[in-house]
Design a protein around this motif. Structure first.
Motif, PDB file in Angstrom:
ATOM      1  N   HIS A  95      62.916 196.322  14.732  1.00 19.25           N
ATOM      2  CA  HIS A  95      63.200 197.448  15.188  1.00 19.25           C
ATOM      3  C   HIS A  95      62.724 197.581  16.653  1.00 19.25           C
ATOM      4  CE1 HIS A  95      62.590 198.624  10.838  1.00 19.25           C
ATOM      5  NE2 HIS A  95      63.955 198.743  11.140  1.00 19.25           N
ATOM      6  N   VAL A  96      61.586 197.151  16.983  1.00 20.68           N
ATOM      7  CA  VAL A  96      60.852 197.226  18.476  1.00 20.68           C
ATOM      8  C   VAL A  96      60.257 195.728  18.653  1.00 20.68           C
ATOM      9  CG1 VAL A  96      58.941 198.511  19.495  1.00 20.68           C
ATOM     10  CG2 VAL A  96      60.298 199.599  17.377  1.00 20.68           C
ATOM     11  N   THR A  97      60.602 195.809  20.001  1.00 21.72           N
ATOM     12  CA  THR A  97      59.622 194.643  20.590  1.00 21.72           C
ATOM     13  C   THR A  97      58.825 195.039  21.605  1.00 21.72           C
ATOM     14  OG1 THR A  97      59.670 192.525  21.786  1.00 21.72           O
ATOM     15  CG2 THR A  97      61.349 193.991  22.074  1.00 21.72           C
ATOM     16  N   ASP A 122      65.239 187.319  26.509  1.00 27.46           N
ATOM     17  CA  ASP A 122      64.957 186.936  24.963  1.00 27.46           C
ATOM     18  C   ASP A 122      65.192 188.299  23.939  1.00 27.46           C
ATOM     19  OD1 ASP A 122      65.131 184.338  25.258  1.00 27.46           O
ATOM     20  OD2 ASP A 122      62.869 184.075  24.898  1.00 27.46           O
ATOM     21  N   ALA A 123      64.666 189.207  24.480  1.00 27.21           N
ATOM     22  CA  ALA A 123      64.709 190.509  23.702  1.00 27.21           C
ATOM     23  C   ALA A 123      66.183 190.857  23.594  1.00 27.21           C
ATOM     24  CB  ALA A 123      63.746 191.653  24.140  1.00 27.21           C
ATOM     25  N   ASP A 124      66.870 191.042  24.993  1.00 26.08           N
ATOM     26  CA  ASP A 124      68.232 191.437  25.114  1.00 26.08           C
ATOM     27  C   ASP A 124      69.166 190.439  24.346  1.00 26.08           C
ATOM     28  OD1 ASP A 124      67.562 193.548  26.467  1.00 26.08           O
ATOM     29  OD2 ASP A 124      68.417 192.580  28.379  1.00 26.08           O
ATOM     30  N   LEU A 125      68.836 189.050  24.380  1.00 23.52           N
ATOM     31  CA  LEU A 125      69.662 188.176  23.651  1.00 23.52           C
ATOM     32  C   LEU A 125      69.632 188.442  22.108  1.00 23.52           C
ATOM     33  CD1 LEU A 125      71.546 185.715  23.580  1.00 23.52           C
ATOM     34  CD2 LEU A 125      69.480 184.335  24.141  1.00 23.52           C
ATOM     35  N   MET A 126      68.370 188.641  21.660  1.00 25.93           N
ATOM     36  CA  MET A 126      68.225 188.897  20.225  1.00 25.93           C
ATOM     37  C   MET A 126      68.391 190.222  19.804  1.00 25.93           C
ATOM     38  SD  MET A 126      64.292 187.037  20.270  1.00 25.93           S
ATOM     39  CE  MET A 126      63.518 187.967  18.830  1.00 25.93           C
ATOM     40  N   GLY A 127      68.695 191.281  20.639  1.00 23.80           N
ATOM     41  CA  GLY A 127      69.464 192.487  20.220  1.00 23.80           C
ATOM     42  C   GLY A 127      68.406 193.419  19.701  1.00 23.80           C
ATOM     43  N   VAL A 128      67.173 193.448  19.898  1.00 28.89           N
ATOM     44  CA  VAL A 128      66.289 194.293  19.370  1.00 28.89           C
ATOM     45  C   VAL A 128      66.338 195.569  19.800  1.00 28.89           C
ATOM     46  CG1 VAL A 128      63.624 194.605  19.140  1.00 28.89           C
ATOM     47  CG2 VAL A 128      64.427 192.379  19.246  1.00 28.89           C
ATOM     48  N   PRO A 129      66.541 196.746  19.054  1.00 35.01           N
ATOM     49  CA  PRO A 129      66.957 198.007  19.432  1.00 35.01           C
ATOM     50  C   PRO A 129      66.007 198.771  20.395  1.00 35.01           C
ATOM     51  CG  PRO A 129      67.559 197.826  17.320  1.00 35.01           C
ATOM     52  CD  PRO A 129      66.730 196.608  17.588  1.00 35.01           C
ATOM     53  N   GLY A 147      73.649 189.673  25.359  1.00 31.72           N
ATOM     54  CA  GLY A 147      73.400 189.435  24.029  1.00 31.72           C
ATOM     55  C   GLY A 147      73.755 190.479  23.027  1.00 31.72           C
ATOM     56  N   ILE A 148      73.207 190.394  21.885  1.00 28.11           N
ATOM     57  CA  ILE A 148      73.496 191.115  20.641  1.00 28.11           C
ATOM     58  C   ILE A 148      72.694 192.379  21.013  1.00 28.11           C
ATOM     59  CG2 ILE A 148      73.257 191.366  18.084  1.00 28.11           C
ATOM     60  CD1 ILE A 148      72.741 188.294  18.258  1.00 28.11           C
ATOM     61  N   VAL A 149      73.397 193.636  20.468  1.00 31.48           N
ATOM     62  CA  VAL A 149      73.081 195.031  20.279  1.00 31.48           C
ATOM     63  C   VAL A 149      73.013 195.532  18.993  1.00 31.48           C
ATOM     64  CG1 VAL A 149      73.149 197.246  21.605  1.00 31.48           C
ATOM     65  CG2 VAL A 149      74.221 195.203  22.608  1.00 31.48           C
ATOM     66  N   TRP A 150      71.950 195.083  18.310  1.00 34.76           N
ATOM     67  CA  TRP A 150      72.045 195.376  16.722  1.00 34.76           C
ATOM     68  C   TRP A 150      71.903 196.887  16.377  1.00 34.76           C
ATOM     69  CZ3 TRP A 150      73.663 191.829  13.734  1.00 34.76           C
ATOM     70  CH2 TRP A 150      73.308 190.461  13.974  1.00 34.76           C
ATOM     71  N   PRO A 151      72.694 197.318  15.541  1.00 35.35           N
ATOM     72  CA  PRO A 151      72.598 198.765  14.956  1.00 35.35           C
ATOM     73  C   PRO A 151      70.970 198.707  14.543  1.00 35.35           C
ATOM     74  CG  PRO A 151      74.486 197.800  14.423  1.00 35.35           C
ATOM     75  CD  PRO A 151      74.111 196.662  15.039  1.00 35.35           C
ATOM     76  N   LEU A 152      70.412 199.837  14.409  1.00 38.86           N
ATOM     77  CA  LEU A 152      68.947 199.875  14.178  1.00 38.86           C
ATOM     78  C   LEU A 152      68.756 199.338  12.506  1.00 38.86           C
ATOM     79  CD1 LEU A 152      65.966 200.643  14.902  1.00 38.86           C
ATOM     80  CD2 LEU A 152      66.280 202.816  14.331  1.00 38.86           C
ATOM     81  N   ARG A 173      68.154 199.286  23.408  1.00 35.57           N
ATOM     82  CA  ARG A 173      69.005 198.129  24.110  1.00 35.57           C
ATOM     83  C   ARG A 173      70.460 198.446  24.394  1.00 35.57           C
ATOM     84  NH1 ARG A 173      71.777 195.052  25.579  1.00 35.57           N
ATOM     85  NH2 ARG A 173      72.278 192.796  24.789  1.00 35.57           N
ATOM     86  N   ASN A 174      70.907 199.774  23.641  1.00 41.23           N
ATOM     87  CA  ASN A 174      72.193 199.997  23.813  1.00 41.23           C
ATOM     88  C   ASN A 174      72.417 201.191  24.851  1.00 41.23           C
ATOM     89  OD1 ASN A 174      71.204 202.237  22.570  1.00 41.23           O
ATOM     90  ND2 ASN A 174      72.505 202.296  20.818  1.00 41.23           N
TER      91      ASN A 174
END
Lengths: 570, 570
Positions: free
Chosen positions: A470-472, A516-523, A459-464, A542-543
């Motif tokens: 930020h956190v799940t 889901d957390a990985d797909l949504m990319g929560v850091p 999934g997405i790996v959002w920059p913070l 996540r990264n």
């Protein structure tokens, strides 16, 4: 927020409509949904990221002294008629009429509007410089909307317009925006390269684009392999291949019955493409323009357009036009005896000897053609640079990559202020047109580009800096009261610290929640499971691949640490 | 920000185009400028207030558990065709076609879009309840855009849509929104009264409007002089005036050659308006509807429309229709022998005796007409309540004021989910349509309404909660280094505290600066002048007449005090 109360619309399957990763992932993570071709609705998760990007842009624009404004998306036709662009804009502009049959468009850009504002509100040089920006929805009826919000018909843009009293002032404004853009893309975690861009009829090095590399990009970007030169191919000057000087041979007309294309001619004459000079005919605003380049080269329409002083419509000439200009069918155009409004000859052709061209007669070509002796035209650089040519700065080899524009800064000069009579009174009491610049960032496209650069198979790996959360916090088993109690405590504590935290309290298996957390990319992910008996939880970035086990009481400081590492404050 | 760098566009004159105070002041303070009729551009000062109002709305919506969304302003016709509103919406909807001739509108509201989202994203009762909102630009092609952003064609709206599994759930969602709206208007300093509104064909007490009193409002609001009853006149039930019972006299046809209007008939018969029952003919979606009310009453179109099950087009019948129904010229319609699709008789008429009506014959009226004996129809409340009538709650007198709607909360029920087939699976495995509610706030209209309620002769008096800037620091003489130094110090200190502060460092006379500060409505003014030799500055609140002299070192705490007084934190 608790995820049990959120609209979570993650998809496991890859939607058929999506071709590129950012598009697929935005759909799969439930960030947006299609409303119509090139028109999207932003779901809560997607909107959060958009707002985060907007905030970064807003902060940097404000820091650069620009002031936020908000213009209407509906613009009366009169303003566009004044600038001459109402007719020029063509099918890309959405147009509509109100109940009184007055013409409006949905603004594809706002130069006219801001020029109008300036002429109404700014009277004196004392009010200058001024930079007004807006973050607002734009409309362009793209012929081929594609790739989700990478090329859409409704999109969010930050556009800024600077007003200065002279060129020196414009330079300052332009440079401030350049610096702001570098900061913006850096802060968004986007690797965007600033490249020289074509500035149309204004000329000079007055336009720069911020490009991200992309296989599906619409532009070719020229990079030097040695120095930091980078330019849009539209702009990058080519270096003529200086052929060996040869004795001029006698001009000869040759029958070439079935050879029209360069490939067919190469077969027929059994020689290289480089022995030909092709003559391409264009219909430029109704005029017939012939452009000659070497057989293996491509015409650069931007360079051609610029030498003609700008063009609105630029297309290949149709058969009728070709026949009128050459007296022959398509495939036999050449410079000798052609009847066109302008014959443009690429510099490289001037340095070719005894080459082959069309004879302006169906079924015939000329051999042993030479510039100067057999024909003349307006000489210049009319072709695309190619891989391996020389860098215009350092002379080393260049390379070419596809790219997508995420930002554009542009010195407009007095183009709009003159056509729209937008003047101010200078120190000496004289009325002068504003020196203008315009500066755009595609907010929605920036979002898609960040995903293109920051994703993996999961999934997405959002920059913070732009992440939707930020956190799940994930309790493994929501029926375990102790796990829920600890999860709630961590959630509450982080929230109080100003962390944008969600808690996945849905009645789902842990595997589903992780996916889901990985797909949504929560850091950052904090998993509250059986280890709580030892006072521990899992902490995962996540990264990064590894999961750490950390003491519950260190969670807050661990999160703070990650913020600090990312140069972000809480 | 320093005002020398800001676009300040205050005007001393009252612009001719503006009729009401908010419109005049928004133009004079340089908050907005007209782009076209009913279409405005927001200048930096105006945009700041808009954003502040949006933030209040966003905070309260989030606190109520709603999730922010962002839908496209461009909506494909297909969705509106599904709900049946594409044809129904009429000239008020801006419509356009894309390059492929597909029909779109610019959304005047978004019920269809959110119903579509729900049916695509929500499968199960487990995902309910859900409330999605957006703050977004809406388009309505008003016949008469007027009063600036009070009645404009492009405006910013917060619209929310709730989805519940049953009525009990909808009640909870509706009540949450009611509470949120009360908080929002309170926080914005707006005195908005919640009144019962008509809910169309759905019926019940399912719709409430938040109204502000306004001379130029489009609605009449009924208030009880004793209890807290308040309702839109469209909704407020009338109480029939029970006439004294009389002996029924013989019906008589009388020639009334030049008397058609009630005024002319009053003269002709030398009696009161109350002796007449007027019969008004309407064209309601192509049907001829006759409505009878007492001669001094007004027909309530909403009540009529509701009894007919809703109406799209509602207008007075034209001459041809009247002639067909009555066989007479306009002015002689009556209930006896009239040919209409429906004859509606206001309850009051049933309680009248020996009254006068048109004879359906040009030049004639009937006298001594009585309901039951001479004609019958569908009896109900079809008229507007009038001042002095009884409150439907407590029976005391009501009064009526003009008002403008700033918010509307509405139980839609299954109107859209049924027509658009938007269902979810309930606990029992059955597919059911969503129970929906919709909730709107006019952000731009709220801004104008705040100004209507908060201004004086010198300009706007912003509530601190939405003010564009909290504090303005004014050095009296910018050439006085000491004044500038102190002003800078105060400015810097307040900024650091999180106060939104501006400093008027323009090279203008103090009087000009004071006038601008008052016009712009900045709540606190700190004047740095000659008193600095005694370590003092002037402190003035915009909403109080007096100026205090305070010690420089107490400025920060004085500002904090004002924040605390306004229940705001820094």
């Amino acid at each position: 927020m608790k995820m049990s109360n959120m609209l979570i619309s993650t998809l496991r399957e890859v939607p058929a409509e999506a071709e590129i990763e950012s598009h697929k992932l935005m759909l799969r993570a439930g960030m947006m949904r299609k409303m119509a071709a090139g028109v999207y609705n932003y779901m809560p998760l997607g909107l959060k990221v958009l707002k985060n990007i907007e905030d970064v842009v807003r902060e940097e624009m404000n820091a650069a002294g620009a002031q936020e404004f908000l213009a209407s998306a509906m613009i009366p036709a009169e303003l566009w008629q004044e600038s001459g662009r109402w007719d020029a804009y063509g099918a890309e502009m959405f147009r509509l009429k109100d109940r009184n049959q007055r013409d409006f468009c949905l603004g594809p850009t706002h130069e006219e509007v801001f020029t109008d504002i300036a002429r109404n509100e700014i009277k004196s040089y004392k009010q200058l410089p001024l930079n007004l920006y807006q973050i607002q929805t734009k409309y362009r009826d793209e012929r081929r909307p594609r790739f989700g919000i990478m090329r859409s018909r409704e999109f969010i843009m930050k556009d800024a317009y600077s007003f200065d009293k002279d060129e020196a002032g414009l330079d300052v404004s332009f440079n401030k925006m350049h610096a702001a853009y570098v900061s913006i893309f850096n802060r968004c975690g986007l690797d965007a390269k600033c490249v020289e861009a074509d500035s149309g009829a204004i000329g000079g090095s007055n336009s720069a684009e911020f490009m991200v590399k992309s296989e599906v990009g619409e532009d070719d970007i020229v990079f030097c392999t040695a120095c930091d030169y980078a330019a849009n191919i539209e702009k990058a000057p080519s270096t003529p291949d200086m052929g060996e000087k040869e004795e001029l041979k006698e001009l000869r007309k040759t029958e070439t019955p079935n050879a029209r294309t360069i490939e067919e001619l190469v077969n027929f004459f059994n020689c290289s493409k480089k022995n030909f000079a092709k003559t391409l005919l264009f219909n430029v605003d109704g005029k017939v323009i012939a452009v000659m380049v070497r057989g293996d080269r491509e015409v650069n329409e931007t360079k051609v357009s610029n030498v003609l002083g700008g063009a609105v419509e630029f297309e290949m000439a149709d058969e009728e036009m070709v026949r009128k200009a050459t007296g022959a069918a398509i495939g036999f155009a050449g410079p000798i005896g052609i009847k066109v409004d302008e014959l443009l000859v690429d510099t490289e052709v001037v340095n070719m000897y005894n080459f082959i061209v069309g004879a302006n007669e169906t079924g015939y070509h000329f051999e042993n053609v030479n510039y100067g002796r057999d024909f003349e035209g307006k000489v210049g650089d009319y072709r695309n640079i190619t891989i391996g040519e020389k860098c215009p700065h350092c002379g080393e080899e260049i390379t070419i990559s596809r790219g997508t524009e995420v930002g554009h800064i542009f010195k407009l000069g007095t183009k709009y202020s003159e056509s729209m009579n937008a003047n101010f009174i200078d120190e000496d009491g004289k009325s002068r047109p504003f020196m203008m610049g315009c500066y755009g960032i595609g907010i929605t496209r920036t979002m898609a580009s960040i995903i293109e650069q920051h994703h993996d198979d999961n999934g997405i790996v959002w920059p913070l800096s732009v992440a939707p959360y930020h956190v799940t916090v994930i309790p493994v088993n929501i029926k375990d009261e102790n796990q829920m109690k600890i999860a709630e405590e961590i959630y509450g504590k982080l929230k109080k610290m100003g962390v944008d935290v969600i808690m996945d309290d849905r009645n789902e298996r842990a595997g589903v929640k992780f996916k889901d957390a990985d797909l949504m990319g929560v850091p950052m992910r904090i998993t509250v499971g059986k280890k709580i008996v030892d006072g521990e939880v899992e902490f995962k970035l996540r990264n990064e691949a590894d999961t750490e086990v950390i003491a519950i009481e260190t969670v807050a400081s661990r999160v703070e640490e990650i913020f600090a590492k990312n140069n972000l404050s809480l």
